[in-house]
Design an enzyme around this catalytic site. Structure first.
Site, PDB file in Angstrom:
ATOM      1  CE  LYS A 134      -2.889   9.025 -18.746  1.00 42.12           C
ATOM      2  NZ  LYS A 134      -3.618   8.907 -17.534  1.00 42.12           N
ATOM      3  NE  ARG A 169      -4.706   2.460 -12.951  1.00 44.02           N
ATOM      4  CZ  ARG A 169      -4.182   3.629 -13.280  1.00 44.02           C
ATOM      5  NH1 ARG A 169      -4.511   4.714 -12.615  1.00 44.02           N
ATOM      6  NH2 ARG A 169      -3.328   3.737 -14.274  1.00 44.02           N
ATOM      7  CG  HIS A 188       1.053   2.983 -14.188  1.00 41.33           C
ATOM      8  ND1 HIS A 188       1.904   3.976 -14.624  1.00 41.33           N
ATOM      9  CD2 HIS A 188      -0.054   3.639 -13.719  1.00 41.33           C
ATOM     10  CE1 HIS A 188       1.341   5.159 -14.423  1.00 41.33           C
ATOM     11  NE2 HIS A 188       0.158   4.983 -13.875  1.00 41.33           N
ATOM     12  NE  ARG A 208       3.697   3.811 -19.210  1.00 45.82           N
ATOM     13  CZ  ARG A 208       4.102   2.864 -18.360  1.00 45.82           C
ATOM     14  NH1 ARG A 208       4.946   1.918 -18.743  1.00 45.82           N
ATOM     15  NH2 ARG A 208       3.636   2.847 -17.131  1.00 45.82           N
ATOM     16  CE1 TYR A 262     -28.118  30.735  -8.610  1.00 44.69           C
ATOM     17  CE2 TYR A 262     -26.178  29.499  -9.281  1.00 44.69           C
ATOM     18  CZ  TYR A 262     -27.376  30.110  -9.598  1.00 44.69           C
ATOM     19  OH  TYR A 262     -27.827  30.101 -10.871  1.00 44.69           O
ATOM     20  CB  CYS A 320     -22.451  30.003 -10.783  1.00 45.43           C
ATOM     21  SG  CYS A 320     -22.756  31.097  -9.375  1.00 45.43           S
ATOM     22  CG  MET A 321     -22.854  25.403 -15.482  1.00 46.95           C
ATOM     23  SD  MET A 321     -24.345  24.894 -16.327  1.00 46.95           S
ATOM     24  CE  MET A 321     -25.147  23.903 -15.103  1.00 46.95           C
ATOM     25  CG  ASP A 322     -22.748  29.222 -17.217  1.00 49.01           C
ATOM     26  OD1 ASP A 322     -22.355  28.204 -17.802  1.00 49.01           O
ATOM     27  OD2 ASP A 322     -23.933  29.422 -16.886  1.00 49.01           O
TER      28      ASP A 322
HETATM   29  C1  LIG Z   1       0.050   3.554 -17.941  1.00 47.84           C
HETATM   30  C2  LIG Z   1       0.425   4.971 -17.703  1.00 47.84           C
HETATM   31  N1  LIG Z   1       1.685   5.371 -17.963  1.00 47.84           N
HETATM   32  C3  LIG Z   1       2.080   6.624 -17.773  1.00 47.84           C
HETATM   33  C4  LIG Z   1       1.217   7.584 -17.277  1.00 47.84           C
HETATM   34  C5  LIG Z   1       1.728   8.977 -17.036  1.00 47.84           C
HETATM   35  O1  LIG Z   1       1.686   9.285 -15.665  1.00 47.84           O
HETATM   36  P1  LIG Z   1       2.196  10.700 -15.133  1.00 47.84           P
HETATM   37  O2  LIG Z   1       1.250  11.707 -15.696  1.00 47.84           O
HETATM   38  O3  LIG Z   1       2.104  10.602 -13.655  1.00 47.84           O
HETATM   39  O4  LIG Z   1       3.566  10.877 -15.643  1.00 47.84           O
HETATM   40  C6  LIG Z   1      -0.090   7.214 -16.979  1.00 47.84           C
HETATM   41  C7  LIG Z   1      -1.018   8.193 -16.425  1.00 47.84           C
HETATM   42  O5  LIG Z   1      -1.802   7.964 -15.565  1.00 47.84           O
HETATM   43  C8  LIG Z   1      -0.503   5.865 -17.200  1.00 47.84           C
HETATM   44  O6  LIG Z   1      -1.753   5.466 -16.934  1.00 47.84           O
END
Ligand SMILES: Cc1ncc(COP(=O)(O)O)c(C=O)c1O
Length: 374
Positions: free
Chosen positions: A36, A134, A166, A222, A264, A311-313
């Site tokens: 992700k 969450r 999770h 995961r 700045y 700064c920004m850049d």
């Molecule tokens: C549902 C879920 N599984 C796995 C992960 C992976 O977590 P990490 O990067 O701490 O291994 C995340 C990341 O936030 C997550 O939201």
């Protein structure tokens, strides 16, 4: 000539090797590499391809748009997307063979609707909230959602491929919340089973739990951050190798007289006559503004501190009387081989986590993949 003054060089072999570290730790459990947020800033598709090469058999993303981008790029590995808002593109996900994480009752209703709309069975993984509070179905709603899931399963509008959760605090392997969440997860599995829901894939472990809690491995793990070679538990390296090196070229240098204010708001004044080097990276590129006067970068074999406001850049480094010139290479962070700071060092300096340092590298900074160029 480089087309841009800065780039993030991504070592895809390091991603493959770090995924292999996770796969070895996971033993018989499968690995879902979490890609992700543009592969935690490393590039969605190259990260996914490297993770599959390193032994992942699944990919995980938050949003359906990320999953569809992987499919559009020809990535056909099993793929789970777990964060939705009402009215989202679940039908497109079902069409594209993307598994849906179901973290709320309404999401199940929409998955069933997506199955009807497409004339296909939606493959779902029920996300149970075992204490993170969450995303995920909370205990108080679980029986109702399981009843609805059993009905949808019987109608064949969904196939329950997985049940997952999770952790809140896996980066502290002895934290008592982990045992409490595992107990709640087992309870949820038993309640599902009593309704005839027996998922092939039970999964719970993020990177930290993959590397430290075999009792949380179940059928699949995961890992996210560890796939990019960054430790989920500062102080423990696990044999991971950081994959991203953020580099820039010095744009110019100039002398500043003792007492002169820089950038700045003149938040930094030269203590003596000195040279400052202008680095064409700023907060728009992911260098946090609060790196002002504290962030460090490697230039000419030496770590130099940011002088004045980011700064920004752009930002400046104090280089003293050293012979630094426009065009010289600056390493913001990397694996640490040549003494440069790591993303973990940046995180510690700024009171954050390495996740934030790598994911915030801006879209203007091209990701380059040396291993893919041969
Ligand atoms: C549902 C879920 N599984 C796995 C992960 C992976 O977590 P990490 O990067 O701490 O291994 C995340 C990341 O936030 C997550 O939201």
């Amino acid at each position: 000539m480089p087309a841009t003054p800065a780039s993030a060089v991504v070592d895809t072999d390091a991603i493959a090797a770090s995924v292999a570290v996770c796969a070895a730790a996971a033993s018989t459990a499968q690995v879902m590499a979490v890609v992700k947020a543009d592969g935690y800033g490393h590039g969605l598709v190259p990260s996914a391809v490297a993770a599959l090469r390193g032994g992942a058999s699944w990919l995980g993303v938050a949003q359906v748009s990320e999953a569809l981008a992987l499919r559009a790029a020809g990535v056909d590995a099993p793929l789970l997307s777990w964060l939705h808002a009402p009215g989202g593109p679940m039908a497109a996900a079902v069409e594209a063979d993307v598994d849906l994480g179901i973290g709320a009752g309404w999401a199940l209703t929409e998955a069933v609707a997506a199955a009807r709309e497409t004339g296909r069975t939606a493959r779902v993984h029920l996300k149970v909230d075992t204490g993170l509070n969450r995303n995920g179905v909370p205990d108080a709603e679980l029986d109702d959602v399981l009843d609805a899931l059993a009905k949808a399963q019987a109608e064949e509008s969904v196939e329950v491929v997985g049940l997952f959760t999770h952790f809140a605090w896996a980066d502290e392997p002895d934290n008592p919340t982990i045992d409490a969440q595992l107990a709640a997860f087992r309870d949820a599995l038993a309640r599902a089973e009593r309704r005839g829901i027996v998922p092939q894939l039970r999964h719970a472990a993020n990177s930290a739990a993959t590397l430290t809690r075999p009792d949380a491995h179940f059928d699949l793990v995961r890992p996210g951050i560890a796939c990019y070679g960054l430790t989920p538990i500062p102080g423990l390296a696990f044999g991971l190798r950081p994959a991203m090196t953020l580099r820039a070229q010095v744009a110019l240098t100039k002398r500043v007289a003792a007492g002169g204010g820089v950038s700045y708001g003149h938040q930094w004044h030269a203590a003596r006559d000195t040279t400052v080097a202008l680095v064409p990276l700023g907060y728009a590129d992911g260098i946090p503004r609060n790196a002002t006067n504290v962030g460090a970068m490697q230039l000419g074999g030496v770590r130099r501190t940011v002088a004045g406001r980011v700064c920004m850049d752009q930002l400046l480094l104090d280089v003293g009387d050293d012979p630094v010139a426009a065009g010289d290479e600056v390493t913001v962070f990397g694996p640490g081989d040549d003494g440069e700071p790591t993303a973990q060092d940046w995180a510690e300096t700024l009171g954050t986590i390495s996740y934030e340092i790598v994911t915030r590298v801006g879209a203007r900074v091209p990701r380059t993949y040396p291993q893919e160029e041969t």
